[in-house]
Design a protein around this motif. Sequence first.
Motif, PDB file in Angstrom:
ATOM      1  N   ARG A 157      20.675  12.853 -12.065  1.00 46.68           N
ATOM      2  CA  ARG A 157      21.192  14.216 -12.228  1.00 46.68           C
ATOM      3  C   ARG A 157      21.447  14.583 -13.685  1.00 46.68           C
ATOM      4  NH1 ARG A 157      27.093  14.066  -9.382  1.00 46.68           N
ATOM      5  NH2 ARG A 157      27.772  12.040 -10.155  1.00 46.68           N
ATOM      6  N   ASP A 158      21.561  13.586 -14.567  1.00 44.69           N
ATOM      7  CA  ASP A 158      21.813  13.874 -15.985  1.00 44.69           C
ATOM      8  C   ASP A 158      20.587  14.483 -16.675  1.00 44.69           C
ATOM      9  OD1 ASP A 158      24.294  12.668 -15.597  1.00 44.69           O
ATOM     10  OD2 ASP A 158      23.602  10.710 -16.305  1.00 44.69           O
ATOM     11  N   VAL A 159      19.400  14.272 -16.112  1.00 45.62           N
ATOM     12  CA  VAL A 159      18.172  14.677 -16.814  1.00 45.62           C
ATOM     13  C   VAL A 159      17.265  15.608 -16.000  1.00 45.62           C
ATOM     14  CG1 VAL A 159      18.072  12.680 -18.364  1.00 45.62           C
ATOM     15  CG2 VAL A 159      17.077  12.497 -16.071  1.00 45.62           C
ATOM     16  N   LEU A 160      17.551  15.804 -14.714  1.00 46.90           N
ATOM     17  CA  LEU A 160      16.654  16.619 -13.889  1.00 46.90           C
ATOM     18  C   LEU A 160      16.797  18.111 -14.185  1.00 46.90           C
ATOM     19  CD1 LEU A 160      14.646  16.470 -11.351  1.00 46.90           C
ATOM     20  CD2 LEU A 160      16.608  17.348 -10.080  1.00 46.90           C
ATOM     21  N   ILE A 161      15.654  18.805 -14.301  1.00 52.26           N
ATOM     22  CA  ILE A 161      15.653  20.275 -14.361  1.00 52.26           C
ATOM     23  C   ILE A 161      15.482  20.821 -12.954  1.00 52.26           C
ATOM     24  CG2 ILE A 161      14.518  22.344 -15.255  1.00 52.26           C
ATOM     25  CD1 ILE A 161      13.362  20.609 -17.506  1.00 52.26           C
ATOM     26  N   GLU A 162      14.372  20.402 -12.297  1.00 53.06           N
ATOM     27  CA  GLU A 162      14.119  20.867 -10.926  1.00 53.06           C
ATOM     28  C   GLU A 162      13.199  19.902 -10.199  1.00 53.06           C
ATOM     29  OE1 GLU A 162      12.101  24.660 -10.831  1.00 53.06           O
ATOM     30  OE2 GLU A 162      10.222  23.784 -11.535  1.00 53.06           O
ATOM     31  N   ALA A 163      13.239  19.984  -8.878  1.00 47.24           N
ATOM     32  CA  ALA A 163      12.369  19.168  -8.029  1.00 47.24           C
ATOM     33  C   ALA A 163      11.610  20.079  -7.075  1.00 47.24           C
ATOM     34  CB  ALA A 163      13.206  18.163  -7.235  1.00 47.24           C
ATOM     35  N   SER A 164      10.388  19.672  -6.717  1.00 42.25           N
ATOM     36  CA  SER A 164       9.599  20.396  -5.717  1.00 42.25           C
ATOM     37  C   SER A 164       9.451  19.522  -4.491  1.00 42.25           C
ATOM     38  CB  SER A 164       8.200  20.695  -6.253  1.00 42.25           C
ATOM     39  OG  SER A 164       8.278  21.283  -7.524  1.00 42.25           O
ATOM     40  N   GLY A 165       9.316  20.161  -3.328  1.00 44.91           N
ATOM     41  CA  GLY A 165       9.147  19.395  -2.100  1.00 44.91           C
ATOM     42  C   GLY A 165       8.528  20.231  -1.000  1.00 44.91           C
TER      43      GLY A 165
END
Length: 312
Positions: A157-165
């Motif tokens: 969570r410290d480095v994530l911008i966004e996730a796709s799924g």
Amino acid sequence: MPRGGDMTFPDITPDLKAAMPELRGRLLANQSLAELTWFRVGGPAQILFTPSDEDDLAYFLKHLPDELPVYVVGVGSNLIVRDGGMPGVVIRLSPRAFGETSADGDIVSAGTAALDKRVAETAAAANIGGLEFFFGIPGTIGGALRMNAGANGSETRDVLIEASGVGRDGSKRRFTNAQMKFVYRNNGVDPSIIFTAARFRGPITAPEVIRERMAEVQSHRETAQPIREKTGGSTFKNPPDNSAWKLIDAAGCRGLRVGGAQVSEMHCNFLINTGSATGHDIEMLGETVRARVKENSGIELHWEIKRIGIPA
């Protein structure tokens, strides 16, 4: 073949293929899952599906009967498959289709079949800092998203911008960092979402600083963890303000065995398959450790390793 590996489920591939004429990925019936896990144990998947790409995955899920359970596996580094195998569908995202990594400016993009270690290397090559901790996590980005994987004081969570799924209904979805609702070793996203890609950001950092951090991560793993063994990474989550391995050690479980499974002498929060273990041996050993820790300290340990399937 592992014990319990001679079990078979009804073959439903002909029905699925008939219902999905445009499917491009590979469907295999009664495929052993043991070789897909680091522990090298467990029975077969009723169906193992390897999608060709995200569109193929969406098409498959959209046409899959609702009553069939679905489970996704990465490199199986954090997984116990029970000896009776896995009814329904196991989906494996292949590195060829979902393993690309790239960097642009201060952003790293990755498919969810990419190894965490490879993402750390991609970031390092582009002088992007903050992702070095991924170098010490033996899984894929899909698993990192699902369990907010962390090491050495940093987490996903410290480095994530966004996730796709892709949803169970075949719809494509995007999640910002806030929408992931990250907590310690978990997130708040519907478990049926199959993550396919992610974007991360880190500060531009001097290459020698990044390399030094990565070397520290690697040396920590090699000196403190049994990485040459058939293991599954950290077995239990650390309780608040405590350390799982210390509780396990204090309960006298270092080196404890059940069948072919053993608590690592090197790091008590790792279970290892000494060669002949079944899924049942490993899970029973874990439950024995939990019971002894509860008895000794009053603290209940919670599994970090995922356990799937049915007993033999």
